[in-house]
Every structure is written in structure tokens, then in C-alpha cells.
Scaffold this motif. Structure first.
Motif, short mmCIF file in Angstrom:
data_model
loop_
_atom_site.label_atom_id
_atom_site.label_comp_id
_atom_site.label_asym_id
_atom_site.label_seq_id
_atom_site.Cartn_x
_atom_site.Cartn_y
_atom_site.Cartn_z
N LYS A 271 -42.50 -60.53 -12.52
CA LYS A 271 -42.98 -61.95 -11.92
C LYS A 271 -44.26 -61.83 -11.18
CE LYS A 271 -38.14 -63.48 -11.42
NZ LYS A 271 -37.04 -64.08 -10.50
N GLU B 199 -47.12 -61.87 -13.94
CA GLU B 199 -47.08 -63.02 -14.74
C GLU B 199 -47.82 -64.14 -13.72
OE1 GLU B 199 -46.10 -63.66 -17.65
OE2 GLU B 199 -45.50 -61.81 -18.19
N ARG B 200 -47.36 -64.04 -12.49
CA ARG B 200 -47.81 -65.13 -11.53
C ARG B 200 -49.59 -64.69 -11.50
NH1 ARG B 200 -45.29 -64.01 -7.77
NH2 ARG B 200 -43.36 -65.39 -8.27
#
Length: 359
Positions: A138, A141-142
Motif C-alpha cells: 500500500k 502504491e501511495r
């Protein structure tokens, strides 16, 4: 009587006595040699008797295949030894000699508490790594979204990517450790690798199983075959797939087997080849039993006569042979009873002889 006459008489006696002794000796030798007995001219004594009513059989030779018996043993094509890969105490053995098992059946259970603990520890380690992996994914992706919006720098993107790949590698290693721990735990449960029968049991519960030490032996009863060392002259006449008669003296049976394998190398000591012959399933056959391979070894002329034409005197066998209408007793050597009511003759008769039979 004058002295010359006395001397002459003594000289005569000295001559007569040895001559008489010699004559007597010659007479005794002639008597012992049968010189004074009636002489019988040379020839055969007529011992035959004339027969009036009788049954006879004319001996005829026949050409038959002969077989050479080769000592062999019953073996199992599928046989295995069950041993442990671990050094552990035996908790349970579920089978004994003679038990039938199926592939996958649990045979032996070893002590595995420490191995189970390692599996649990490895599984929890995987769960922890999955959580970290999800978080790193995550974050990566951020970071990509912020980098695309020109909010995050290239350094932040590279760092989040490196963290993601590192945790991903650690997760893979944790899964491998879990798989290894599970595999090691599976070694504590010994299962049957084939369908078969337990031959022997070499350990008892409570014993310590050493790595590589045999604990059980199994074989597949459906894979029994005959193995024999056959001399090269006969072995070279056999072909793969050829039918061969197998004699089993223990159970008094004869089976037909197929030549399954001919080992293409001779034993230098015995000059023989190892021949393997497959057999159909027989419930009363066991590995190690004695067998004989009956291998064709050419043809031979054989004589047969009725069993009731042979009579015995002591341990000797005789028959009455008809010669010019008269019976003559003749010694014979007999063989095996291979035909009902008939017996084979090894020597003593020839083709065309007529023997007397009795009821």
C-alpha cells in the motif's frame, strides 16, 4: 650190507621223496582247479520258459522334448524398506508381520511435538510477513500516486519500492521455511508407499529410530516372480516374452510364466545369466520359496512300457522279454511315471522288444 649199498639207498631216497611230494602237490592243484570234475561246454544257460497264454507289449520309441530343471527362488518385483529420516522416538506402530496395507496407510508415528511447534512458529512468521507485505504494498502504491502528482520526490518513491521488494522477499523466505517445517513434520508419519504385505517388523514403540535404520519391510504380492541363474548355453536360447514352466515343489503345482527380463551380462564365476520370469498371482506363494524353471533343452528318444510289466526282486527292476516265444528275465533301469499307466525305461530295452504284461 656193504657200505656202498647203504649209500646208494640213501641217495635214492633223497631223490624219490622230493619227486613224490611234487607229484602230490600237482595232483592237489589239479583237483582244486576242477580237473577231475565233469566239464560243461561254454554257452548260456537256458533259463527261459515257454509261455502258452500271455499278453505282450511291443516297445516303441518316441521323440519328446526334454527339459532341464534350474533351481530358482520366488522374489518380489516391488519390495521396499521403511526407514526413518529423523532421529526420534517411536510413538506408535500400527502393523505387524503379515498385515496387508494400502498405499498411504499410516504405518509408524514418531514423536513430533518439537516439529509441530516449528510449524506453528513458521506459520505465524508467515502471517506477520503477510501483514508487513500488505502494508509495504500500500505504501508503494501511495508513493507512486504522490510521485505522479509531483508531491513526492523520486527518493521517496525508490525507498518505498525498495521496502516493498525487501518485504516481499522476506515473505517468500518465510513461506519456504513453513514448507520446510511442514515437510520435516511429515517425516514423523511413515506411510505405506505401495499396496502390499508387511514382511517383518524391526522395531517396537518406545525405541529410538535412527536416520536410515530399517523399521519395516513390505512387498507387493501381485508382483511376485521367479529369478534363476541359468547356464549360458540354455539362457541364450530364451527370448523375452517366452513361456516357461515353473515347478513349485512345496505346493505341488506347475505354473506357466513369461520371461520378463534377461540380464545382458553373464556371471563370470558361474558363467550363467540371471533370468527373471513373471508369475500370475497365487495366494499361497511367498518370497524366498524354492522353485524350478523347466527350460527346453532339445529332444530325446524315450521308451515307455506298461507299469504292470515290471516286477521287482529286492531293489532291482526286471521285465520278461519274449524271444522266440520264450520268456527271458532282463534287468532294466526305470525312470519317472510321466504317462498314466506307463513307466519310462532308461536302459535294458531297445525299440522293438516285446515285454510280457500281467493283470
Amino acid at each position: 650190507m656193504s657200505t656202498p649199498q647203504i649209500q646208494q639207498e640213501k641217495a635214492v631216497k633223497k631223490i624219490i621223496i622230493p619227486v613224490l611230494a611234487l607229484i602230490i602237490l600237482l595232483i592237489m592243484v589239479a583237483w582244486l582247479a576242477g580237473y577231475f570234475n565233469n566239464k560243461v561246454p561254454p554257452g548260456f544257460e537256458k533259463t527261459s520258459t515257454e509261455l502258452v497264454n500271455f499278453d505282450s507289449y511291443k516297445v516303441k520309441s518316441s521323440t519328446e522334448a526334454i527339459f532341464e530343471g534350474i533351481a530358482a527362488s520366488i522374489t518380489a518385483k516391488q519390495a521396499t524398506i521403511i526407514s526413518s529420516r529423523l532421529l526420534a522416538r517411536i510413538e506408535q506402530i500400527n502393523v505387524r508381520s503379515g498385515d496387508n496395507v494400502k498405499k498411504g496407510d499410516v504405518l509408524i508415528i514418531l514423536e513430533h511435538n518439537d516439529l509441530s511447534s516449528r510449524v506453528i512458529e513458521a506459520r505465524e512468521q508467515v502471517n506477520a510477513m503477510i501483514a508487513r507485505y500488505t502494508e509495504a504494498q500500500k505504501n508503494f502504491e501511495r508513493a507512486k500516486e504522490l510521485f505522479n502528482k509531483k508531491i513526492a520526490s523520486q527518493f521517496d518513491l525508490d525507498k518505498s519500492k525498495a521496502d516493498y521488494q525487501s518485504i516481499k522477499a522476506e515473505l517468500t523466505a518465510a513461506k519456504q521455511s513453513l514448507a520446510q517445517a511442514q515437510t520435516t513434520l511429515s517425516y514423523a508419519t511413515l506411510r505405506a508407499p505401495i499396496n502390499g504385505k508387511v514382511v517383518d517388523r524391526f522395531a517396537e514403540p518406545g525405541n529410538t529410530a535412527q536416520a536410515g535404520e530399517k523399521l519395516l519391510s513390505l512387498y507387493n504380492p501381485l508382483s511376485l516372480r521367479v529369478e534363476a541363474q541359468v547356464r549360458e548355453q540354455l539362457a541364450l536360447t530364451l527370448t523375452q516374452g517366452q513361456s516357461v514352466t515353473v515347478e513349485l515343489p512345496t505346493i505341488k503345482q506347475k505354473l506357466v510364466g513369461l520371461v520378463e527380463e534377461i540380464v545382458p551380462a553373464a556371471n563370470t564365476g558361474s558363467r550363467s545369466f540371471l533370468i527373471k520370469v513373471s508369475l500370475s498371482y497365487q495366494e499361497n506363494l511367498l518370497p524366498g520359496m524354492y522353485a524350478r524353471l523347466l527350460i527346453p533343452a532339445g529332444d530325446a528318444q524315450k521308451l515307455y512300457i506298461p507299469k504292470n510289466s515290471v516286477f521287482h526282486i529286492g531293489q532291482l527292476d526286471f521285465v520278461h522279454v519274449l524271444i522266440d516265444g520264450q520268456s527271458q528275465k532282463r534287468f532294466v533301469r526305470i525312470g519317472a511315471n510321466v504317462k498314466p499307466g506307463f513307466i519310462s525305461i532308461i536302459s535294458g530295452l531297445v525299440d522293438g522288444d516285446i515285454v510280457v504284461t500281467t493283470d
